[in-house]
Design a protein around this motif. Structure first.
Motif, mmCIF file in Angstrom:
data_model
loop_
_atom_site.group_PDB
_atom_site.id
_atom_site.type_symbol
_atom_site.label_atom_id
_atom_site.label_comp_id
_atom_site.label_asym_id
_atom_site.label_seq_id
_atom_site.Cartn_x
_atom_site.Cartn_y
_atom_site.Cartn_z
ATOM 1 N N LEU A 83 48.773 41.338 46.203
ATOM 2 C CA LEU A 83 49.390 42.302 45.296
ATOM 3 C C LEU A 83 49.702 41.686 43.935
ATOM 4 N N GLY A 84 49.985 42.580 42.986
ATOM 5 C CA GLY A 84 50.396 42.177 41.650
ATOM 6 C C GLY A 84 49.390 41.309 40.925
ATOM 7 N N PRO A 85 49.887 40.265 40.263
ATOM 8 C CA PRO A 85 49.029 39.459 39.385
ATOM 9 C C PRO A 85 48.045 38.532 40.100
ATOM 10 N N ILE A 86 48.047 38.510 41.421
ATOM 11 C CA ILE A 86 47.077 37.663 42.114
ATOM 12 C C ILE A 86 45.666 38.140 41.792
ATOM 13 N N ASN A 87 45.506 39.452 41.638
ATOM 14 C CA ASN A 87 44.263 40.041 41.144
ATOM 15 C C ASN A 87 43.040 39.641 41.975
ATOM 16 N N LYS A 88 43.143 39.879 43.282
ATOM 17 C CA LYS A 88 42.035 39.591 44.193
ATOM 18 C C LYS A 88 41.911 40.760 45.164
ATOM 19 N N ASP A 89 40.684 41.132 45.479
ATOM 20 C CA ASP A 89 40.455 42.224 46.427
ATOM 21 C C ASP A 89 40.918 41.825 47.823
ATOM 22 N N SER A 107 47.479 30.935 56.813
ATOM 23 C CA SER A 107 47.862 30.101 55.669
ATOM 24 C C SER A 107 46.862 28.967 55.460
ATOM 25 N N GLN A 108 46.452 28.309 56.533
ATOM 26 C CA GLN A 108 45.491 27.209 56.432
ATOM 27 C C GLN A 108 44.150 27.704 55.890
ATOM 28 N N ILE A 109 43.742 28.894 56.295
ATOM 29 C CA ILE A 109 42.485 29.472 55.802
ATOM 30 C C ILE A 109 42.597 29.805 54.323
ATOM 31 N N LEU A 110 43.715 30.424 53.922
ATOM 32 C CA LEU A 110 43.890 30.837 52.527
ATOM 33 C C LEU A 110 44.034 29.651 51.581
ATOM 34 N N LYS A 111 44.560 28.537 52.065
ATOM 35 C CA LYS A 111 44.713 27.341 51.228
ATOM 36 C C LYS A 111 43.375 26.801 50.738
ATOM 37 N N LYS A 112 42.292 27.161 51.412
ATOM 38 C CA LYS A 112 40.960 26.701 51.016
ATOM 39 C C LYS A 112 40.424 27.448 49.802
ATOM 40 N N ALA A 144 40.928 28.301 46.089
ATOM 41 C CA ALA A 144 41.680 27.777 44.943
ATOM 42 C C ALA A 144 42.464 28.862 44.204
ATOM 43 N N GLN A 145 41.907 30.059 44.111
ATOM 44 C CA GLN A 145 42.583 31.147 43.405
ATOM 45 C C GLN A 145 43.858 31.577 44.136
ATOM 46 N N ILE A 146 43.861 31.481 45.434
ATOM 47 C CA ILE A 146 45.003 31.938 46.225
ATOM 48 C C ILE A 146 45.992 30.812 46.510
ATOM 49 N N SER A 147 45.502 29.612 46.724
ATOM 50 C CA SER A 147 46.372 28.517 47.163
ATOM 51 C C SER A 147 47.547 28.273 46.219
#
Length: 73
Positions: free
Chosen positions: A7-13, A26-31, A33-36
């Motif tokens: 949501l918000g400024p993360i700006n990712k589908d 969390s471990q998957i999302l850390k991979k 760079a835009q989300i971590s």
């Protein structure tokens, strides 16, 4: 699979990810760079309920939302 919303400024589908717990997600999302960079500062909701611990089991069809901090006036 769980649906992950950014949501918000993360700006990712939104994406669908195979994960059994918030810790695993969390471990998957850390991979990604835009989300971590957002992970440490975001609140997390599972099916519209704010979660305070990564020790939460996820089941097929759950919706996880990353809620970044915002300023308002």
């Amino acid at each position: 699979m769980v649906k992950v919303e950014f949501l918000g400024p993360i700006n990712k589908d939104s994406v669908k990810i195979e994960a059994n717990s918030l810790e695993q997600l969390s471990q998957i999302l850390k991979k990604d760079a835009q989300i971590s960079s957002w992970l440490e500062n975001c609140a997390v909701a599972v099916n519209d309920t704010i979660i305070c611990s990564k020790d939460v089991a996820l089941k097929d069809g759950d919706r996880v939302s990353l809620l970044p901090p915002v300023c308002g006036g």
